[in-house]
Design an enzyme around this catalytic site. Structure first.
Site, mmCIF file in Angstrom:
data_model
loop_
_atom_site.group_PDB
_atom_site.id
_atom_site.type_symbol
_atom_site.label_atom_id
_atom_site.label_comp_id
_atom_site.label_asym_id
_atom_site.label_seq_id
_atom_site.Cartn_x
_atom_site.Cartn_y
_atom_site.Cartn_z
ATOM 1 N N THR A 1 38.798 23.938 -6.677
ATOM 2 C CA THR A 1 38.629 22.950 -6.293
ATOM 3 C C THR A 1 37.213 22.592 -6.040
ATOM 4 O O THR A 1 36.673 24.043 -5.604
ATOM 5 C CB THR A 1 38.884 22.111 -5.425
ATOM 6 O OG1 THR A 1 38.842 21.413 -4.651
ATOM 7 C CG2 THR A 1 39.179 22.906 -3.828
ATOM 8 N N GLY A 2 36.779 21.903 -6.610
ATOM 9 C CA GLY A 2 35.320 21.940 -6.761
ATOM 10 C C GLY A 2 34.234 21.083 -7.737
ATOM 11 O O GLY A 2 35.150 20.449 -8.487
ATOM 12 N N THR A 27 41.506 16.523 -4.699
ATOM 13 C CA THR A 27 41.429 17.205 -5.449
ATOM 14 C C THR A 27 43.299 17.889 -4.825
ATOM 15 O O THR A 27 42.357 19.164 -3.914
ATOM 16 C CB THR A 27 41.281 18.214 -6.720
ATOM 17 O OG1 THR A 27 40.492 17.498 -7.152
ATOM 18 C CG2 THR A 27 41.516 19.031 -6.971
ATOM 19 N N ASP A 56 37.739 20.584 -14.659
ATOM 20 C CA ASP A 56 37.690 22.671 -14.758
ATOM 21 C C ASP A 56 39.864 22.025 -14.384
ATOM 22 O O ASP A 56 40.514 23.291 -14.900
ATOM 23 C CB ASP A 56 37.595 23.045 -13.973
ATOM 24 C CG ASP A 56 37.869 22.420 -12.612
ATOM 25 O OD1 ASP A 56 37.665 21.473 -11.949
ATOM 26 O OD2 ASP A 56 38.348 23.640 -11.657
HETATM 27 N N1 ASP Z 1 37.498 20.044 -9.900
HETATM 28 C C1 ASP Z 1 37.772 18.523 -10.065
HETATM 29 C C2 ASP Z 1 36.897 18.062 -10.976
HETATM 30 O O1 ASP Z 1 35.733 18.723 -11.490
HETATM 31 C C3 ASP Z 1 37.504 18.020 -9.077
HETATM 32 C C4 ASP Z 1 37.771 18.437 -7.167
HETATM 33 O O2 ASP Z 1 38.326 19.663 -7.167
HETATM 34 O O3 ASP Z 1 37.353 17.999 -5.963
HETATM 35 O O4 ASP Z 1 37.101 17.360 -11.638
#
Ligand code: ASP
Length: 316
Positions: free
Chosen positions: A234-235, A183, A214
């Site tokens: 991100t996460g 992301t 999120d």
């Molecule tokens: N936060 C993003 C989601 O849950 C994914 C990511 O940050 O890689 O859609």
């Protein structure tokens, strides 16, 4: 005339063990290109909103990141993207969820903020608005990426979904041992002292049922307020949503008087860890203090400012 731009390309299990030299080079160049694009806006007195859009668009165009062109595949083998942008000077925001065939979702988010009369659009309605605003569209093939596709093939027959760069196991999430992607997000303070934040993502591989993370949710994955900070997360979105991460950092600064770094640490290294939420965020305040804060093994990240200082890093 001070300004600062901070970007990320995703957080997760990013270690020297899973990256070869070519990949390190690719990510370095990808992050640098985004910094240069955003810096060009800020250097010329442009707004933090436009700098965030410029930096994120560059990352969306680069298939190594899980956003725009490199968005991951859903359970149905589609690319459904989420994005948001927020202007800290007036708390205006624009967001979209579950959109397809939009070349640069972050540009659409800015249109939503400026011209829709709404904050959050989804699915076909968001696409109808994109057409009306003359936003660039791209066919499904544009979003096809072999490694992303293989990543999806491995788990499409299961009920698992997958964070883009993760190897250990959370309930319902399958381990990912493949190539790592991420992301993307950007936060900036411009020479006028205004903050902005933006985030763009394809979400999680094999996501179903119109799942939204999120990233496009104001206050969770994205938030900006001149009084406090600009944040892009991100996460593992399910945790970031429930922890209202971005707004929590802002609240700790506004109501408890914590510094940017203290507030980020409390939320990412204490609260999220206690919940089991892996990931991180980038942050900047109106004075140009910035932070990269993550509880995972790594986060693709970068910073550039008016002094010509530049940081590009991946690992802990
Ligand atoms: N936060 C993003 C989601 O849950 C994914 C990511 O940050 O890689 O859609």
């Amino acid at each position: 005339m001070a300004y600062t731009l901070v970007i990320h390309g995703g957080a997760g299990n990013i270690t020297p063990a899973i990256m070869n030299k070519e990949q390190e080079q690719e990510y370095t160049e990808g992050l640098q290109a985004a910094l240069v694009a955003g810096n060009a806006v800020l250097k010329n007195g442009g707004t933090s909103v436009d700098a965030v859009v410029a930096a994120i668009s560059e990352l969306e165009d680069n298939p190594i990141f899980n956003a725009g062109r490199g968005a991951v595949f859903t359970k149905k083998g589609l690319n459904e993207m989420d994005a948001a942008i927020m202007d800290g000077s007036n708390l205006a925001a624009g967001a979209l969820a579950g959109v397809r065939n939009i070349k640069n979702p972050i540009k659409l988010a800015r249109e939503v903020m400026l011209h829709s009369g709404h904050v959050f659009l989804s699915g076909p309605g968001a696409q109808e608005f994109a057409l009306k605003q003359g936003i660039d569209m791209a066919p499904d093939e544009y979003f096809f990426n072999k490694s992303r596709y293989d990543q999806w093939l491995e788990i499409r027959d299961s009920d698992f979904y997958q964070l883009d760069h993760k190897e250990d196991n959370l309930k319902g999430v399958v381990p990912n041992t493949g190539h790592k992607f991420g992301t993307v997000g950007a936060v900036a303070v411009d020479i006028h002292g205004n903050l902005a934040a933006g985030t763009s993502t394809g979400g999680m591989t094999n996501k179903r049922f119109g799942r939204i993370g999120d990233s496009p949710v104001v206050g969770s994955g994205t938030y900006a307020n001149n009084k406090t900070c600009a944040i892009s997360c991100t996460g593992h979105g399910e945790f970031f949503l429930r922890a209202v991460v971005a707004y929590d950092v802002s609240c700790l600064m506004e109501y408890r008087g914590l510094s940017l770094q203290e507030a980020c640490n409390v939320v990412v290294r204490e609260k999220l860890v206690a919940m089991g939420g892996e990931g991180g965020l980038i942050a900047v305040d109106a004075k140009g203090n910035y932070d990269f804060c993550f509880n995972s093994n790594g986060m693709y990240r970068g910073m550039m400012n008016h002094l010509g200082e530049q940081v590009v890093a991946f690992y802990k």
